[in-house]
Design an enzyme around this catalytic site. Structure first.
Site, short mmCIF file in Angstrom:
data_model
loop_
_atom_site.label_atom_id
_atom_site.label_comp_id
_atom_site.label_asym_id
_atom_site.label_seq_id
_atom_site.Cartn_x
_atom_site.Cartn_y
_atom_site.Cartn_z
N ASP A 24 -13.27 8.03 -38.64
CA ASP A 24 -12.49 8.86 -37.72
C ASP A 24 -12.59 10.36 -37.96
OD1 ASP A 24 -11.18 8.73 -40.13
OD2 ASP A 24 -9.20 8.29 -39.28
N GLU A 25 -13.49 10.81 -38.82
CA GLU A 25 -13.62 12.25 -38.99
C GLU A 25 -15.03 12.62 -39.43
OE1 GLU A 25 -11.57 14.20 -42.25
OE2 GLU A 25 -11.19 12.26 -43.20
#
Length: 361
Positions: free
Chosen positions: A109-110
């Protein structure tokens, strides 16, 4: 000319907003607006992720499920679906690839993006970040926050400033001032133990850290000193590294009291294994070596490792390997104050590269 200085680096840190929980709320409209925890509500369960509604009650990732339910009795637990999260992550990375080839994923997610070269001619790093965020929302129905700056350290800090669904831009002229006003506990690389040590030394903010001589930092923080010295001044020369190899993934927990009984140690092991496996799934890592870390009541620390010929298949296998290592050390007369479990000898699958250090619970 050949001796001209390189252009000022432009870095974007993209961080999906409550990624796992937001996916579950997207796919099940009945969960929207409710406090949601991804994980297991069982006695040994651990929260893998929490929605923003749950976070208002103090629920956060890596928290024991029992604690989370005490803080938020209406908390709705949903089991994690890592296959779905990985598929969406690949959608998002396909968007990134339209703007730069220099992508450093940190987890599902990043990621960091180096957009120094404006390949689409959008005119600024902020414009690139805004377009990426808009495309993510259109193509996945999820929101992302972005930090835009001249290095990785500040870009990551900035992505937290206007969450959720926000952008924060920190230009070079404002970097040092921005860092000075932040608590050191927010600095990437400053974990709870280091933050507590800094607090004892009277270092609470970036400004406090900047006042410390390099020699003092080296004396107290060893190999991290140079990084901290630069970070306090808004300096970070680390490049965005494509396909950074994963070294190890794990979790550890320090207990409120020393554990001596076999049953309570095995229960603690199960919780640590679940928290670690969430991070393993999140990183996409596959590894063959399980390492147990024990710190006794007298602060003596030992590690024991067990390797197999093929990658550990699932959480049950990971826990089983850790349990075998722990059983071999019993009984533990002095008591155990910390227990950790780590997966290493990583075999990259190419899907989600990114280094994940062992993190405290």
């Amino acid at each position: 000319m050949a001796d001209d200085p390189p252009p000022q680096r432009k870095v974007i840190h993209i961080d999906m907003d409550a990624f796992y929980a937001s996916v579950e709320q997207r796919d099940d409209p009945s969960l929207k607006g409710k406090p949601v925890a991804v994980g297991s509500a069982q006695a040994r369960g651990v929260v893998a992720a929490a929605s923003y509604e749950a976070r208002t009650f103090g629920v956060k990732s890596a928290m024991p499920s029992i604690t989370a339910l005490k803080r938020c009795p209406d908390l709705v637990f949903v089991p994690p679906r890592f296959d779905v999260y990985r598929a969406i992550s690949q959608q998002i990375r396909a968007v990134f690839a339209d703007y730069t080839a220099l992508i450093e994923p940190l987890s599902l997610d990043e990621a960091y993006l180096d957009v120094t070269e404006d390949v689409r001619g959008l005119g600024s790093a902020r414009a690139i970040a805004e377009e990426i965020r808009a495309r993510i929302k259109t193509e996945t129905g999820l929101t992302a926050s972005a930090g835009v700056s001249y290095n990785k350290f500040i870009a990551k800090l900035a992505s937290d400033q206007n969450k959720p669904d926000g952008v924060c831009v920190i230009p070079p002229a404002k970097g040092a001032v921005f860092v000075a006003g932040l608590p050191v506990r927010r600095f990437h690389g400053v974990g709870p133990v280091t933050a507590a040590k800094m607090e004892r030394l009277g270092i609470l903010s970036g400004a406090d850290l900047r006042e410390q001589p390099l020699e003092m930092l080296r004396a107290h923080f060893g190999s991290s000193a140079d990084y901290l010295f630069g970070a306090a001044r808004g300096i970070d020369h680390r490049p965005v590294r494509v396909d950074r190899p994963t070294k190890s993934v794990g979790a550890e927990r320090t207990f409120d009291r020393d554990l001596t009984e076999r049953g309570e140690l095995l229960e603690a092991m199960a919780r640590v294994a679940e928290a670690a496996w969430v991070r393993i799934e999140r990183s996409g890592a596959q590894g063959r070596t399980v390492t147990l870390k024990l710190r006794y009541a007298d602060f003596r620390t030992i590690t024991r490792a067990r390797s197999s010929g093929s990658p550990v298949a699932d959480q049950a296998g990971f826990l089983a390997a850790g349990t075998i290592l722990l059983e071999a050390l019993l009984p533990v007369a002095p008591g155990v104050r910390l227990l950790g479990l780590t997966l290493s000898a990583i075999q990259e699958d190419g899907a989600t590269p990114g280094e994940q250090a062992t993190l405290p619970l």
